[in-house]
Design a protein around this motif. Sequence first.
Motif, PDB file in Angstrom:
ATOM      1  N   PHE A 216       0.795  -1.221   0.000  1.00 45.21           N
ATOM      2  CA  PHE A 216       0.000   0.000   0.000  1.00 45.21           C
ATOM      3  C   PHE A 216       0.832   1.279   0.000  1.00 45.21           C
ATOM      4  O   PHE A 216       0.278   2.368  -0.061  1.00 45.21           O
TER       5      PHE A 216
ATOM      6  N   LEU B 167      -1.957  -0.389  -5.530  1.00 45.84           N
ATOM      7  CA  LEU B 167      -2.639   0.846  -5.891  1.00 45.84           C
ATOM      8  C   LEU B 167      -1.925   1.651  -6.970  1.00 45.84           C
ATOM      9  O   LEU B 167      -2.414   2.703  -7.375  1.00 45.84           O
TER      10      LEU B 167
ATOM     11  N   PRO C 283      -3.665   4.245  -0.131  1.00 49.14           N
ATOM     12  CA  PRO C 283      -5.123   4.226  -0.266  1.00 49.14           C
ATOM     13  C   PRO C 283      -5.747   5.614  -0.207  1.00 49.14           C
ATOM     14  O   PRO C 283      -6.753   5.869  -0.885  1.00 49.14           O
ATOM     15  N   SER C 284      -5.175   6.519   0.588  1.00 49.34           N
ATOM     16  CA  SER C 284      -5.718   7.881   0.674  1.00 49.34           C
ATOM     17  C   SER C 284      -5.620   8.584  -0.678  1.00 49.34           C
ATOM     18  O   SER C 284      -6.576   9.219  -1.139  1.00 49.34           O
TER      19      SER C 284
ATOM     20  N   SER D  24      -5.374   7.154  -3.601  1.00 50.29           N
ATOM     21  CA  SER D  24      -6.241   6.464  -4.550  1.00 50.29           C
ATOM     22  C   SER D  24      -7.699   6.868  -4.367  1.00 50.29           C
ATOM     23  O   SER D  24      -8.429   7.061  -5.350  1.00 50.29           O
TER      24      SER D  24
END
Length: 202
Positions: free
Chosen positions: A47, A122, A172-173, A175
């Motif tokens: 990630f 990601l 993730p943030s 994305s």
Amino acid sequence: LFLGFIIKNTNIGEDTSIGIIFSSFFALGFILISVLNVSINLEDLLFGQILAVSTFDVVVIFALFIVVLSIFIIFFKQLLFYSFDPIGAQIRGLNTSFLNYLFLIMLSLAIIGSLQTVGIILVLSMLIIPAASAKLVTKTFTNSIKLSVLFGIVASLSGLYLSYFFNLPSGPSMSLVATGIFIISFILSKLVNPILSFIFEV
């Protein structure tokens, strides 16, 4: 490069080839980590963790950026022609195999530069979503490139701030912010385009 070779020399579809290459090299990477007994945080590998980027990593990423940008500027017209009309490019005498592998090399370098920030899983979303968002709200290729770069920068910086202030994973943030930009672009394309069409018709 293996992906391009498989697609060009077999009758296997692109989606199948991507699945084969991604799963195979993903498994190979984990086997190498296990065999070589390398100490790696798997969560950061999957990630990303931009807050753990060192000065050396920044230098490497900047160097990769310069290389990719230079190749893009030098071969812009050829790559543009090949992307839109590969058969026409071949008829005009362009080395389409060279352009194909050149594009894949550029893509590989971009992925390598993104692994530390957004991780393996990601990285594709940060490559695809900004470009897809730009395509929804602009019709010219040049404007699409400029807007996709802008969307990528906004998603990266906004995701970084969110991850820092709310203690969230950086990859993730970024994305999710990129996905939010895509949703907004989709809504705007559905609202603005009919309005513009109506105005020009009137």
